[in-house]
Design an enzyme around this catalytic site. Structure first.
Site, mmCIF file in Angstrom:
data_model
loop_
_atom_site.group_PDB
_atom_site.id
_atom_site.type_symbol
_atom_site.label_atom_id
_atom_site.label_comp_id
_atom_site.label_asym_id
_atom_site.label_seq_id
_atom_site.Cartn_x
_atom_site.Cartn_y
_atom_site.Cartn_z
ATOM 1 N N ASP A 231 -7.252 -1.399 -4.339
ATOM 2 C CA ASP A 231 -8.342 -1.063 -3.423
ATOM 3 C C ASP A 231 -9.292 -0.054 -4.060
ATOM 4 O O ASP A 231 -10.509 -0.129 -3.873
ATOM 5 C CB ASP A 231 -7.790 -0.501 -2.110
ATOM 6 C CG ASP A 231 -6.949 -1.512 -1.344
ATOM 7 O OD1 ASP A 231 -7.252 -2.714 -1.434
ATOM 8 O OD2 ASP A 231 -5.990 -1.097 -0.676
ATOM 9 N N ASP B 160 0.847 -1.195 0.000
ATOM 10 C CA ASP B 160 0.000 0.000 0.000
ATOM 11 C C ASP B 160 0.878 1.238 0.000
ATOM 12 O O ASP B 160 1.960 1.241 0.602
ATOM 13 C CB ASP B 160 -0.915 0.012 1.230
ATOM 14 C CG ASP B 160 -1.981 -1.069 1.181
ATOM 15 O OD1 ASP B 160 -2.335 -1.493 0.068
ATOM 16 O OD2 ASP B 160 -2.466 -1.479 2.254
#
EC number: 3.4.23.36
Length: 197
Positions: free
Chosen positions: A144, A126
């Protein structure tokens, strides 16, 4: 049996373009941060007053949820996510509107992107971090984003379809109008194949 195989092939041919494109975009963005920029955990790049680029390994699920269970979660997440992707693909095959088809494609594309991370790296990378004053949103990635976009499309499609069904029940649409809408949906994205019953 032949019709089922034909539908599977047609669905794969159409969805694979969307899914593969999303997976490539997601993986290239991660490769750029991990390998090209050669960032290390803890480094941060301030982009704006509310957006940072950070180097983070997520051992949980989307947005860092359940990361505290990593010691026995990665294998479970791998199996669970794979089963979820397979089930979503099944739902996509049965989808009757362009909206649901596109929504499932985005969710699957994002899920596969994160699944690749988990399989080859043991965790999901991330790097996008939004924050405002004392509020800090969990760090996430493009996969995401794709999943979120897909869910939004599916919700919008659900309510749009529900509205048409309710209007038909009230007698506001006759069968000819319903069939005209179905034909428009088929021609818009499925080249006339019988996607809408």
């Amino acid at each position: 049996m032949f019709l089922l195989l034909k539908k599977l092939y047609i669905t794969f041919a159409r969805s694979s373009r969307i899914i593969i494109t999303l997976v490539i975009i997601d993986q290239l963005s991660k490769w750029w941060f991990i390998d090209d920029l050669r960032w290390k955990p803890g480094l941060m790049l301030k982009v704006t007053s509310f957006l940072n680029m950070v180097y983070t390994w997520n051992y949980g699920i989307s947005f860092g949820l359940m990361r505290e269970y990593y010691q026995y979660s990665n294998a479970i997440f791998l199996i669970t996510n794979t089963l979820i992707v397979c089930y979503l693909y099944y739902l996509m095959i049965r989808s009757k509107t362009i909206g649901s088809f596109a929504g499932y494609s985005f969710v699957i594309g994002g899920a596969v992107g994160n699944l690749i991370d988990r399989f080859f790296r043991g965790a999901v990378f991330d790097f996008i971090h939004f924050h405002y004053q004392n509020y800090s949103f969990p760090v996430f990635n493009l996969a995401d984003c794709f999943i979120t976009i897909g869910v939004i499309i599916l919700i919008e499609d659900y309510y749009s379809t529900k509205k048409v069904i309710e209007e038909k029940a009230k007698g506001n649409y006759d069968n000819a109008q319903i069939e005209a809408m179905a034909e428009k949906i088929r021609n818009a994205g499925h080249n006339g194949d019988d996607i809408v019953n």
